[in-house]
Design a protein around this motif. Structure first.
Motif, short mmCIF file in Angstrom:
data_model
loop_
_atom_site.label_atom_id
_atom_site.label_comp_id
_atom_site.label_asym_id
_atom_site.label_seq_id
_atom_site.Cartn_x
_atom_site.Cartn_y
_atom_site.Cartn_z
N LYS A 1 9.48 -27.75 -35.78
CA LYS A 1 9.79 -28.87 -36.66
C LYS A 1 8.98 -28.70 -37.95
O LYS A 1 7.79 -28.40 -37.89
CB LYS A 1 9.41 -30.17 -35.96
CG LYS A 1 9.86 -31.43 -36.69
CD LYS A 1 9.74 -32.65 -35.81
CE LYS A 1 8.30 -33.03 -35.58
NZ LYS A 1 8.17 -34.35 -34.93
N ARG A 2 9.63 -28.88 -39.09
CA ARG A 2 8.95 -28.71 -40.37
C ARG A 2 9.36 -29.84 -41.31
O ARG A 2 10.32 -30.56 -41.06
CB ARG A 2 9.33 -27.37 -40.99
CG ARG A 2 10.78 -27.29 -41.40
CD ARG A 2 11.08 -26.08 -42.27
NE ARG A 2 12.47 -26.04 -42.65
CZ ARG A 2 12.99 -26.65 -43.71
NH1 ARG A 2 12.25 -27.40 -44.50
NH2 ARG A 2 14.28 -26.54 -43.98
N HIS A 3 8.62 -29.97 -42.39
CA HIS A 3 8.94 -30.96 -43.42
C HIS A 3 9.56 -30.27 -44.62
O HIS A 3 9.39 -29.06 -44.81
CB HIS A 3 7.69 -31.73 -43.83
CG HIS A 3 7.23 -32.68 -42.76
ND1 HIS A 3 7.86 -33.88 -42.53
CD2 HIS A 3 6.25 -32.58 -41.85
CE1 HIS A 3 7.27 -34.49 -41.52
NE2 HIS A 3 6.28 -33.72 -41.09
N VAL B 1 9.79 -15.50 -36.97
CA VAL B 1 8.52 -15.22 -37.64
C VAL B 1 7.43 -16.18 -37.15
O VAL B 1 6.29 -15.77 -36.89
CB VAL B 1 8.70 -15.35 -39.17
CG1 VAL B 1 7.37 -15.18 -39.89
CG2 VAL B 1 9.70 -14.33 -39.68
N LEU B 2 7.79 -17.46 -36.99
CA LEU B 2 6.81 -18.46 -36.56
C LEU B 2 6.30 -18.20 -35.15
O LEU B 2 5.14 -18.46 -34.85
CB LEU B 2 7.42 -19.86 -36.64
CG LEU B 2 7.59 -20.41 -38.06
CD1 LEU B 2 8.47 -21.64 -38.05
CD2 LEU B 2 6.24 -20.73 -38.67
N LYS B 3 7.15 -17.67 -34.28
CA LYS B 3 6.71 -17.37 -32.92
C LYS B 3 5.60 -16.32 -32.92
O LYS B 3 4.70 -16.34 -32.08
CB LYS B 3 7.89 -16.89 -32.08
CG LYS B 3 8.73 -18.02 -31.56
CD LYS B 3 9.85 -17.55 -30.67
CE LYS B 3 10.65 -18.74 -30.18
NZ LYS B 3 11.87 -18.34 -29.46
N ARG B 4 5.67 -15.39 -33.87
CA ARG B 4 4.63 -14.38 -33.98
C ARG B 4 3.36 -14.96 -34.61
O ARG B 4 2.25 -14.59 -34.24
CB ARG B 4 5.15 -13.20 -34.79
CG ARG B 4 4.38 -11.92 -34.52
CD ARG B 4 5.08 -10.70 -35.07
NE ARG B 4 5.10 -10.72 -36.52
CZ ARG B 4 6.16 -10.41 -37.28
NH1 ARG B 4 7.30 -10.07 -36.72
NH2 ARG B 4 6.09 -10.44 -38.58
N MET B 5 3.54 -15.87 -35.56
CA MET B 5 2.38 -16.48 -36.22
C MET B 5 1.64 -17.46 -35.31
O MET B 5 0.43 -17.64 -35.45
CB MET B 5 2.83 -17.24 -37.47
CG MET B 5 3.30 -16.39 -38.61
SD MET B 5 3.96 -17.45 -39.90
CE MET B 5 3.26 -16.68 -41.32
N LEU B 6 2.37 -18.11 -34.41
CA LEU B 6 1.80 -19.12 -33.53
C LEU B 6 2.01 -18.71 -32.07
O LEU B 6 2.87 -19.27 -31.39
CB LEU B 6 2.45 -20.48 -33.82
CG LEU B 6 2.41 -20.93 -35.28
CD1 LEU B 6 3.31 -22.11 -35.50
CD2 LEU B 6 0.98 -21.24 -35.69
N PRO B 7 1.25 -17.76 -31.58
CA PRO B 7 1.50 -17.25 -30.23
C PRO B 7 1.24 -18.25 -29.13
O PRO B 7 1.76 -18.12 -28.04
CB PRO B 7 0.54 -16.06 -30.14
CG PRO B 7 -0.52 -16.33 -31.13
CD PRO B 7 0.13 -17.10 -32.24
N ALA C 1 13.21 -25.63 -38.22
CA ALA C 1 13.15 -24.35 -38.93
C ALA C 1 14.38 -23.53 -38.57
O ALA C 1 14.91 -23.63 -37.46
CB ALA C 1 11.88 -23.61 -38.56
N SER C 2 14.85 -22.72 -39.50
CA SER C 2 16.03 -21.89 -39.26
C SER C 2 15.71 -20.81 -38.23
O SER C 2 14.55 -20.52 -37.95
CB SER C 2 16.49 -21.25 -40.57
OG SER C 2 15.50 -20.38 -41.06
N ASP C 3 16.75 -20.19 -37.69
CA ASP C 3 16.56 -19.17 -36.66
C ASP C 3 15.74 -17.96 -37.14
O ASP C 3 14.85 -17.50 -36.42
CB ASP C 3 17.92 -18.72 -36.11
CG ASP C 3 18.57 -19.81 -35.27
OD1 ASP C 3 17.83 -20.67 -34.75
OD2 ASP C 3 19.80 -19.80 -35.13
N PRO C 4 16.01 -17.41 -38.34
CA PRO C 4 15.16 -16.31 -38.81
C PRO C 4 13.70 -16.72 -38.98
O PRO C 4 12.79 -15.94 -38.68
CB PRO C 4 15.78 -15.92 -40.15
CG PRO C 4 17.17 -16.42 -40.09
CD PRO C 4 17.13 -17.65 -39.26
#
Length: 66
Positions: free
Chosen positions: A23-25, A57-63, A50-53
């Motif tokens: 979830k993002r603003h 990226v976020l999954k890698r940034m926030l393990p 957040a969009s799929d692409p």
């Protein structure tokens, strides 16, 4: 294997939902609001997913979630 570091900038900006999405603003809601329509400002207030692409990226940034 060593622990992974969380990207602190991303952690402050997005939250992981129960289903694993992020979830993002919206941007553009902090200043120069006089020229933006009431409808546009109202839409910018609400959070969105957040969009799929970006999610990839976020999954890698926030393990470990955020």
């Amino acid at each position: 294997m060593p622990k992974l570091k969380t990207h602190r900038g991303a952690a402050k900006r997005v939250k992981r939902t129960a289903s694993g999405r992020f979830k993002r603003h919206h941007a553009y809601h902090s200043h120069i609001l006089s020229k933006k329509s009431r409808k546009r400002k109202r839409k910018l207030r609400s959070a969105t997913m957040a969009s799929d692409p970006d999610t990839k990226v976020l999954k890698r940034m926030l393990p470990y979630g955020a």
